[in-house]
Design a protein around this motif. Structure first.
Motif, PDB file in Angstrom:
ATOM      1  N   SER A 104       0.804  -1.224   0.000  1.00  0.00           N
ATOM      2  CA  SER A 104       0.000   0.000   0.000  1.00  0.00           C
ATOM      3  C   SER A 104       0.834   1.269   0.000  1.00  0.00           C
ATOM      4  O   SER A 104       0.359   2.317  -0.448  1.00  0.00           O
ATOM      5  CB  SER A 104      -0.934  -0.001   1.213  1.00  0.00           C
ATOM      6  OG  SER A 104      -0.195   0.011   2.425  1.00  0.00           O
ATOM      7  N   VAL A 161      -4.856   0.079  -0.023  1.00  0.00           N
ATOM      8  CA  VAL A 161      -5.239   1.033  -1.061  1.00  0.00           C
ATOM      9  C   VAL A 161      -5.873   0.231  -2.196  1.00  0.00           C
ATOM     10  O   VAL A 161      -5.656  -0.975  -2.324  1.00  0.00           O
ATOM     11  CB  VAL A 161      -4.040   1.840  -1.607  1.00  0.00           C
ATOM     12  CG1 VAL A 161      -3.445   2.734  -0.544  1.00  0.00           C
ATOM     13  CG2 VAL A 161      -2.991   0.919  -2.222  1.00  0.00           C
ATOM     14  N   ASP A 209      -7.286   6.165  -2.332  1.00  0.00           N
ATOM     15  CA  ASP A 209      -6.682   6.149  -0.998  1.00  0.00           C
ATOM     16  C   ASP A 209      -7.718   5.943   0.106  1.00  0.00           C
ATOM     17  O   ASP A 209      -8.897   5.689  -0.149  1.00  0.00           O
ATOM     18  CB  ASP A 209      -5.869   7.428  -0.761  1.00  0.00           C
ATOM     19  CG  ASP A 209      -6.752   8.681  -0.643  1.00  0.00           C
ATOM     20  OD1 ASP A 209      -7.989   8.559  -0.588  1.00  0.00           O
ATOM     21  OD2 ASP A 209      -6.175   9.788  -0.584  1.00  0.00           O
ATOM     22  N   ASN A 248      -6.378   8.576   5.918  1.00  0.00           N
ATOM     23  CA  ASN A 248      -6.135   8.604   4.473  1.00  0.00           C
ATOM     24  C   ASN A 248      -5.029   7.644   4.057  1.00  0.00           C
ATOM     25  O   ASN A 248      -4.876   7.328   2.882  1.00  0.00           O
ATOM     26  CB  ASN A 248      -5.841  10.029   3.984  1.00  0.00           C
ATOM     27  CG  ASN A 248      -4.648  10.650   4.675  1.00  0.00           C
ATOM     28  OD1 ASN A 248      -4.031  10.056   5.568  1.00  0.00           O
ATOM     29  ND2 ASN A 248      -4.317  11.871   4.292  1.00  0.00           N
ATOM     30  N   SER A 249      -4.271   7.131   5.020  1.00  0.00           N
ATOM     31  CA  SER A 249      -3.246   6.127   4.739  1.00  0.00           C
ATOM     32  C   SER A 249      -3.856   4.789   4.345  1.00  0.00           C
ATOM     33  O   SER A 249      -3.145   3.909   3.849  1.00  0.00           O
ATOM     34  CB  SER A 249      -2.355   5.930   5.966  1.00  0.00           C
ATOM     35  OG  SER A 249      -3.123   5.439   7.054  1.00  0.00           O
ATOM     36  N   GLY A 250      -5.172   4.619   4.589  1.00  0.00           N
ATOM     37  CA  GLY A 250      -5.825   3.346   4.278  1.00  0.00           C
ATOM     38  C   GLY A 250      -6.078   2.478   5.477  1.00  0.00           C
ATOM     39  O   GLY A 250      -6.444   1.305   5.343  1.00  0.00           O
TER      40      GLY A 250
END
Length: 447
Positions: free
Chosen positions: A219, A248, A258, A326-328
């Motif tokens: 990711s 992701v 994302d 938002n990093s997943g």
């Protein structure tokens, strides 16, 4: 009592440097076992240990096992398993705790230790503090040593659990997927989940050798996944990180999707086709366009500090079931107690099935706003409460005219101030970020 070891996400560091050494991990196992054994109800004194695929995991697994057994605790060895699987299995086996040996999305040189309580959630603060206090005491051997057993069906149990979160009769038949397992803990789990649900899958990043976890894959490095989706003309791609708690997506055009977009898709699906969505927790870094997209759907939104711990805390406070970064790192609280890449991926695929649209089409419901971030290096800690900086921020917010936002955030791991500006007008966003970074540098770079 001041925290010496436990951070917001367990204990982490480069192997052999700082606290992450075999000797420390041995003592940590003993201290944790001692504290948890004293609080055990009944005769059950079982603690599970799982790990990702980095080479140092073997060493630390043995050290933890020895320490726990020395404290009189029984140990269940899960082998390489995703972090959320250990949270699930801790609940399933009614263990006192689960321990994960992993440094998540970091390179193989790093490692860390994370604890789950018997309910699959973070250990309570009072237990962490008690373990830290025990670490300072001389290590002694329990009158009755613990025993170790290997749980051979751990992967199968977790695979069935993941599949069981989908509605009866749900099928991925006819869907062509590319999976990138980051040469990490999902390598022997994720392919079976999606294949057994009927998808045609192409797998990359599923040949761990102890040194290649997260190396140009997964990711955090999705370039290879994007290329493979285009080469094979797949419907979409899914990339996990080294311990399987993040993901992701890549749509059929090779475009990255994302964590903000993933969370939006799940929330929108529940609002339209499910029983509704009471609200969503994001973080200070969640895109402003994500917030606006939820607003259009009538879904409440709140921001927490960066870190899954803070997201989950705010979810509990609001009694909401969705949150993420938002990093997943996505938390679906109705089916999991922690972030789970596979579970989140299945929730998105369920949303696509119900919308009868492609990922590329469905994600158009939300438009991310342009975002610029500049890292300003500083010397030590600084106080951002400064009149000149306040004036600069106020001016930037005025220039955005309610169509964007400004964020100044100290890094939690480096001597940096992160200056972020979001808005509809990219040239304006870039200029405002540069102006604010200049003020921060002037005030604090030599502080």
């Amino acid at each position: 009592m001041t925290r010496k070891y436990f951070g917001t996400d367990g204990i982490r560091g480069e192997v052999g440097k700082g606290v992450i050494t075999p000797d420390f991990v041995l003592r940590l196992g003993w201290a944790a076992g001692k504290v948890l054994a004293e609080r055990a109800e009944g005769d059950s004194k079982l603690i599970l240990i799982g790990k990702d695929t980095r080479i140092s995991g073997y060493m630390f697994e043995s050290a933890l096992q020895a320490g726990l057994i020395n404290a009189g605790v029984d140990v269940g060895l899960l082998g390489p398993m995703p972090t959320p699987a250990i949270a699930y299995l801790t609940r399933t086996f009614q263990a006192q705790a689960g321990i994960v040996i992993s440094a998540s999305h970091n390179a193989y040189q790093d490692n860390g230790i994370k604890f789950f309580s018997g309910t699959g959630t973070k250990l309570p603060d009072d237990i962490e503090l008690a373990i830290e206090e025990q670490l300072d005491k001389p290590m002694e051997t329990a009158a009755q040593l613990g025993k170790a057993l290997r749980i051979n069906d751990a992967a199968g149990r977790y695979i069935e659990y993941c599949k069981g979160t989908m509605p009866w009769g749900f099928s991925l038949k006819g869907l062509k997927l590319v999976l990138d397992c980051a040469n990490g803990a999902t390598y022997h789990v994720a392919p079976d989940v999606f294949r057994e649900l009927g998808a045609s899958i192409d797998v990359i990043g599923a040949e761990p050798d102890g040194l290649n976890i997260n190396e140009q894959c997964g990711s955090t490095k999705p370039g290879r996944l994007q290329s493979r989706v285009l080469e094979t003309e797949a419907d979409l791609g899914i990339g996990f990180d080294g311990d399987g708690d993040r993901l992701v997506f890549v749509d059929h055009k090779g475009e990255l999707v994302d964590g903000d977009e993933i969370l939006y898709l799940i929330a929108a699906d529940r609002q339209r086709f499910g029983s509704g969505c009471d609200g969503v927790v994001g973080t200070l870094m969640s895109n402003f366009g994500f917030e606006l997209g939820l607003e259009r759907l009538g879904i409440p939104f709140e921001r927490a500090k960066v870190g899954d711990r803070y997201v989950i805390e705010k979810m509990k406070q609001n009694n909401w079931l969705l949150g993420g970064e938002n990093s997943g790192h996505i938390v679906c609280g109705d089916v999991s107690t922690t972030g789970d890449g596979i579970i989140a991926a299945l929730q998105v695929l369920l949303a696509l099935s119900r919308s009868e649209q492609s990922l590329h089409e469905t994600k158009q419901g939300m438009r991310k706003l342009p975002q610029t971030m500049i890292n300003v290096r500083i010397n030590g800690k600084v106080d951002l409460n400064h009149s000149e900086l306040d004036d600069a921020v106020s001016k930037a917010e005025s220039d955005l005219d309610g169509k964007g936002r400004v964020l100044l955030r100290p890094s939690g791991t480096e001597p940096l101030i992160r200056v972020m500006v979001e808005g509809e007008d990219l040239p304006l966003v870039n200029q405002l970020a540069q102006d604010l970074a200049a003020v921060v540098e002037k005030l604090f770079a030599s502080a």
